[in-house]
Design a protein around this motif. Structure first.
Motif, PDB file in Angstrom:
ATOM      1  N   LEU A 199       0.943  -1.120   0.096  1.00 26.89           N
ATOM      2  CA  LEU A 199      -0.089  -0.146   0.125  1.00 26.89           C
ATOM      3  C   LEU A 199       0.928   1.238   0.021  1.00 26.89           C
ATOM      4  O   LEU A 199       2.172   1.077   0.545  1.00 26.89           O
ATOM      5  CB  LEU A 199      -0.861   0.131   1.235  1.00 26.89           C
ATOM      6  CG  LEU A 199      -1.723  -1.153   1.594  1.00 26.89           C
ATOM      7  CD1 LEU A 199      -1.026  -2.044   2.558  1.00 26.89           C
ATOM      8  CD2 LEU A 199      -3.005  -0.659   2.049  1.00 26.89           C
ATOM      9  N   ALA A 200       0.362   2.328  -0.403  1.00 24.98           N
ATOM     10  CA  ALA A 200       1.127   3.609  -0.355  1.00 24.98           C
ATOM     11  C   ALA A 200       0.589   4.586   0.494  1.00 24.98           C
ATOM     12  O   ALA A 200      -0.757   4.600   0.462  1.00 24.98           O
ATOM     13  CB  ALA A 200       1.194   4.312  -1.603  1.00 24.98           C
ATOM     14  N   LEU A 201       1.126   5.233   1.379  1.00 23.95           N
ATOM     15  CA  LEU A 201       0.608   6.122   2.445  1.00 23.95           C
ATOM     16  C   LEU A 201       1.067   7.576   2.090  1.00 23.95           C
ATOM     17  O   LEU A 201       2.182   7.763   1.564  1.00 23.95           O
ATOM     18  CB  LEU A 201       1.068   5.796   3.776  1.00 23.95           C
ATOM     19  CG  LEU A 201       0.888   4.095   4.359  1.00 23.95           C
ATOM     20  CD1 LEU A 201       1.390   4.140   5.653  1.00 23.95           C
ATOM     21  CD2 LEU A 201      -0.518   3.937   4.417  1.00 23.95           C
ATOM     22  N   ASP A 202       0.084   8.300   2.513  1.00 21.18           N
ATOM     23  CA  ASP A 202       0.466   9.727   2.357  1.00 21.18           C
ATOM     24  C   ASP A 202       0.910  10.299   3.967  1.00 21.18           C
ATOM     25  O   ASP A 202       1.118   9.523   4.690  1.00 21.18           O
ATOM     26  CB  ASP A 202      -0.474  10.811   1.865  1.00 21.18           C
ATOM     27  CG  ASP A 202      -1.885  10.994   2.965  1.00 21.18           C
ATOM     28  OD1 ASP A 202      -1.461  10.484   4.057  1.00 21.18           O
ATOM     29  OD2 ASP A 202      -2.800  11.530   2.391  1.00 21.18           O
ATOM     30  N   GLY A 203       1.448  11.421   3.833  1.00 21.58           N
ATOM     31  CA  GLY A 203       2.025  12.029   5.040  1.00 21.58           C
ATOM     32  C   GLY A 203       1.116  11.898   6.512  1.00 21.58           C
ATOM     33  O   GLY A 203       1.600  12.217   7.466  1.00 21.58           O
ATOM     34  N   ALA A 204      -0.429  12.007   6.001  1.00 21.20           N
ATOM     35  CA  ALA A 204      -1.032  12.032   7.320  1.00 21.20           C
ATOM     36  C   ALA A 204      -1.739  10.346   7.602  1.00 21.20           C
ATOM     37  O   ALA A 204      -2.394   9.943   8.273  1.00 21.20           O
ATOM     38  CB  ALA A 204      -2.512  12.789   6.921  1.00 21.20           C
ATOM     39  N   GLY A 205      -0.861   9.468   6.806  1.00 21.49           N
ATOM     40  CA  GLY A 205      -1.184   8.161   6.994  1.00 21.49           C
ATOM     41  C   GLY A 205      -2.464   7.593   6.306  1.00 21.49           C
ATOM     42  O   GLY A 205      -2.654   6.305   6.546  1.00 21.49           O
ATOM     43  N   ARG A 206      -2.977   8.244   5.390  1.00 18.36           N
ATOM     44  CA  ARG A 206      -4.083   7.926   4.542  1.00 18.36           C
ATOM     45  C   ARG A 206      -3.369   7.103   3.325  1.00 18.36           C
ATOM     46  O   ARG A 206      -2.370   7.100   2.619  1.00 18.36           O
ATOM     47  CB  ARG A 206      -4.629   8.981   3.867  1.00 18.36           C
ATOM     48  CG  ARG A 206      -5.261   9.819   4.793  1.00 18.36           C
ATOM     49  CD  ARG A 206      -6.238  11.206   4.175  1.00 18.36           C
ATOM     50  NE  ARG A 206      -7.121  10.776   3.473  1.00 18.36           N
ATOM     51  CZ  ARG A 206      -8.591  10.415   3.817  1.00 18.36           C
ATOM     52  NH1 ARG A 206      -9.016  10.318   4.930  1.00 18.36           N
ATOM     53  NH2 ARG A 206      -9.309   9.875   2.862  1.00 18.36           N
ATOM     54  N   VAL A 207      -4.253   6.092   3.065  1.00 12.89           N
ATOM     55  CA  VAL A 207      -3.952   4.983   2.143  1.00 12.89           C
ATOM     56  C   VAL A 207      -4.529   5.579   0.669  1.00 12.89           C
ATOM     57  O   VAL A 207      -5.604   5.889   0.245  1.00 12.89           O
ATOM     58  CB  VAL A 207      -4.714   3.626   2.183  1.00 12.89           C
ATOM     59  CG1 VAL A 207      -4.198   2.692   0.981  1.00 12.89           C
ATOM     60  CG2 VAL A 207      -4.070   3.033   3.553  1.00 12.89           C
ATOM     61  N   ILE A 208      -3.426   5.686  -0.208  1.00 13.97           N
ATOM     62  CA  ILE A 208      -3.659   6.450  -1.439  1.00 13.97           C
ATOM     63  C   ILE A 208      -3.431   5.452  -2.778  1.00 13.97           C
ATOM     64  O   ILE A 208      -3.425   6.001  -3.851  1.00 13.97           O
ATOM     65  CB  ILE A 208      -2.840   7.870  -1.649  1.00 13.97           C
ATOM     66  CG1 ILE A 208      -1.272   7.460  -1.850  1.00 13.97           C
ATOM     67  CG2 ILE A 208      -3.240   8.842  -0.738  1.00 13.97           C
ATOM     68  CD1 ILE A 208      -0.573   8.591  -1.973  1.00 13.97           C
ATOM     69  N   LEU A 244       4.591   5.011  13.524  1.00 10.84           N
ATOM     70  CA  LEU A 244       5.398   5.180  12.021  1.00 10.84           C
ATOM     71  C   LEU A 244       4.883   6.304  11.288  1.00 10.84           C
ATOM     72  O   LEU A 244       5.689   6.873  10.823  1.00 10.84           O
ATOM     73  CB  LEU A 244       5.113   3.897  11.598  1.00 10.84           C
ATOM     74  CG  LEU A 244       5.650   3.553  10.144  1.00 10.84           C
ATOM     75  CD1 LEU A 244       5.794   2.155   9.779  1.00 10.84           C
ATOM     76  CD2 LEU A 244       5.062   3.854   8.784  1.00 10.84           C
ATOM     77  N   VAL A 245       3.666   6.458  11.061  1.00 14.66           N
ATOM     78  CA  VAL A 245       3.119   7.540  10.400  1.00 14.66           C
ATOM     79  C   VAL A 245       3.498   8.803  10.976  1.00 14.66           C
ATOM     80  O   VAL A 245       3.770   9.780  10.257  1.00 14.66           O
ATOM     81  CB  VAL A 245       1.470   7.514  10.382  1.00 14.66           C
ATOM     82  CG1 VAL A 245       0.945   8.881   9.821  1.00 14.66           C
ATOM     83  CG2 VAL A 245       1.040   6.306   9.487  1.00 14.66           C
ATOM     84  N   ALA A 246       3.667   9.103  12.362  1.00 13.92           N
ATOM     85  CA  ALA A 246       4.047  10.303  12.872  1.00 13.92           C
ATOM     86  C   ALA A 246       5.677  10.777  12.387  1.00 13.92           C
ATOM     87  O   ALA A 246       5.841  11.749  12.454  1.00 13.92           O
ATOM     88  CB  ALA A 246       3.792  10.304  14.428  1.00 13.92           C
ATOM     89  N   ALA A 247       6.310   9.496  12.396  1.00 10.33           N
ATOM     90  CA  ALA A 247       7.539   9.632  12.019  1.00 10.33           C
ATOM     91  C   ALA A 247       7.926  10.007  10.674  1.00 10.33           C
ATOM     92  O   ALA A 247       9.053  10.080  10.336  1.00 10.33           O
ATOM     93  CB  ALA A 247       8.314   8.156  12.612  1.00 10.33           C
ATOM     94  N   LEU A 248       7.181   9.703   9.653  1.00  7.20           N
ATOM     95  CA  LEU A 248       7.374   9.926   8.148  1.00  7.20           C
ATOM     96  C   LEU A 248       7.799  11.481   7.896  1.00  7.20           C
ATOM     97  O   LEU A 248       7.493  12.120   8.605  1.00  7.20           O
ATOM     98  CB  LEU A 248       5.944   9.605   7.528  1.00  7.20           C
ATOM     99  CG  LEU A 248       5.668   8.055   7.595  1.00  7.20           C
ATOM    100  CD1 LEU A 248       4.348   8.042   6.622  1.00  7.20           C
ATOM    101  CD2 LEU A 248       6.501   7.248   6.739  1.00  7.20           C
ATOM    102  N   ASN A 249       8.930  11.246   7.117  1.00  7.25           N
ATOM    103  CA  ASN A 249       9.478  12.732   7.139  1.00  7.25           C
ATOM    104  C   ASN A 249       9.943  12.798   5.442  1.00  7.25           C
ATOM    105  O   ASN A 249      10.671  11.677   5.021  1.00  7.25           O
ATOM    106  CB  ASN A 249      10.684  13.008   7.857  1.00  7.25           C
ATOM    107  CG  ASN A 249      11.279  14.200   7.592  1.00  7.25           C
ATOM    108  OD1 ASN A 249      11.641  14.528   6.810  1.00  7.25           O
ATOM    109  ND2 ASN A 249      11.537  15.081   8.871  1.00  7.25           N
ATOM    110  N   PRO A 250       9.709  13.467   4.631  1.00  7.10           N
ATOM    111  CA  PRO A 250      10.119  13.548   3.222  1.00  7.10           C
ATOM    112  C   PRO A 250      11.564  13.412   3.111  1.00  7.10           C
ATOM    113  O   PRO A 250      12.076  13.236   2.114  1.00  7.10           O
ATOM    114  CB  PRO A 250       9.476  14.928   2.664  1.00  7.10           C
ATOM    115  CG  PRO A 250       9.112  15.879   3.889  1.00  7.10           C
ATOM    116  CD  PRO A 250       8.886  14.825   5.134  1.00  7.10           C
TER     117      PRO A 250
END
Length: 362
Positions: A189-198, A233-239
């Motif tokens: 799955l692919a997640l965006d920065g808010a953890g939503r599945v795109i 994990l989502v909270a730690a995502l950083n571009p």
């Protein structure tokens, strides 16, 4: 006075580069900021704001504090959103009184310490989302005047076209990545920065159940511990950094669990208007673990009987269970396993199972 033809050509060049290379959106914002006499600029979604937005280097620290200290959810300037969505260019004085700015924590605790105070904002649409270019100005530079920022409205069409192309190219690259993983039997799955599945490939969708599913664009996990770990994990995502390492175990009732791992996405997928931030790789421990007997015959030179036995053992059954399943005496199976050990270069069942667990043999 509007932008000169030379400045517009320079902006168009930057937009062409950014549509193909998402890392170039900062250069686009620098051109826009310069065109209207700003001291830096950032991109923001009009409604659902997430960190990792493109910005110019001058406002890096300001943007980090804006999201890092929760100012994005208490931003007084969001009053401008309805007018921006109608195509207006908005400045501080259009939405706030001097008295409001003088006492607002947003100005005194966020903008002031960074040396900023004034802004001008204009918007454009990229697919279903509405975006804004927020041009910042330092306190000492004074407020924007209407004549200075009026050209922003004319620039937004250009940005909208480039943003739509950037989003489309990012989506095509993401869909190709998910299809490729599906072809090699990998759920993702692919997640965006808010953890939503795109995005999700068919192998991932086939795993959705009460314990692990997608609803309203969000990942829904029944187990509380796994749910908290995914949220962390989502909270730690950083571009600017790879996703956190490590695996997350998702228990399922009466079935073996799933294992989740986050992987970085290729730069071509990371259009800011698509928002893809990480791949979530899903391993189903319930899935068939036995290798293909025909491949074992081809690769190791096993006989058909030896290959069937080896496949059963690799799937986790005991020697006695394999004998029973194949309708053979245990002594016959013991003789066959010795031949399998010799042909595969293994000397014990554990080593054989490890060898035959390679994905290329299934």
């Amino acid at each position: 006075m509007g932008p000169t033809d030379d400045r517009l050509r320079c902006l168009d060049d930057r937009l062409g580069e950014a549509a193909l290379d998402p890392s170039r959106w900062g250069a686009v914002l620098a051109e826009v900021s310069t065109l209207v006499g700003g001291d830096g600029a950032m991109l923001l979604q009009s409604h659902r704001r997430t960190p990792g937005v493109p910005c110019t280097p001058e406002v890096d620290a300001l943007v980090a504090d804006y999201f890092g200290h929760g100012w994005h959810v208490k931003d007084l300037r969001t009053r401008a959103v309805p007018r921006v969505m109608r195509g207006e260019v908005v400045t501080d004085h259009d939405i706030l009184t001097p008295e409001e700015m003088a006492r607002a924590p947003f100005y005194n605790e966020l903008l002031g310490p960074h040396g900023y105070h004034w802004f001008a904002v204009a918007g454009f649409r990229a697919g279903p989302e509405h975006w804004a270019v927020s041009v910042q100005r330092r306190t000492r530079s004074g407020p924007f005047e209407a004549a200075q920022v009026r050209p922003l409205a004319g620039l937004m069409r250009r940005l909208g076209q480039a943003a739509a192309l950037s989003e489309a190219l990012g989506r095509a690259a993401l869909d190709g990545t998910l299809r490729g993983l599906d072809q090699v039997a990998q759920a993702a799955l692919a997640l965006d920065g808010a953890g939503r599945v795109i995005g999700a490939n068919p192998r991932a969708e086939a795993l959705f159940d009460a314990a692990f599913r997608v609803a309203d664009g969000g990942l829904r996990i029944a187990d509380p511990r796994a749910r908290d770990e995914v949220a962390a994990l989502v909270a730690a995502l950083n571009p600017d950094r790879p996703p956190p390492a490590g695996a997350i175990l998702v228990p399922r009732r009466n079935r073996r669990p799933l294992v989740l791992r986050a992987l970085a996405l290729a730069e071509s997928v990371r259009s800011p208007f698509l928002g893809a931030r990480a791949l979530l790789i899903v391993t189903d421990l319930e899935a068939e673990r036995r290798p293909d007997p025909a491949l074992l015959t081809q690769v190791f030179g096993l006989t058909a009987a030896e290959a069937r036995l080896a496949a059963l053992l690799a799937g986790g059954v005991s020697l006695d269970e394999a004998a029973d399943g194949l309708g053979l005496a245990v002594e016959t199976v013991r003789s066959q396993i010795k031949a399998v050990f010799a042909k595969t270069g293994t000397g014990r069942q554990g080593a054989l199972v490890a060898l035959l667990g390679a994905p290329g043999l299934r």
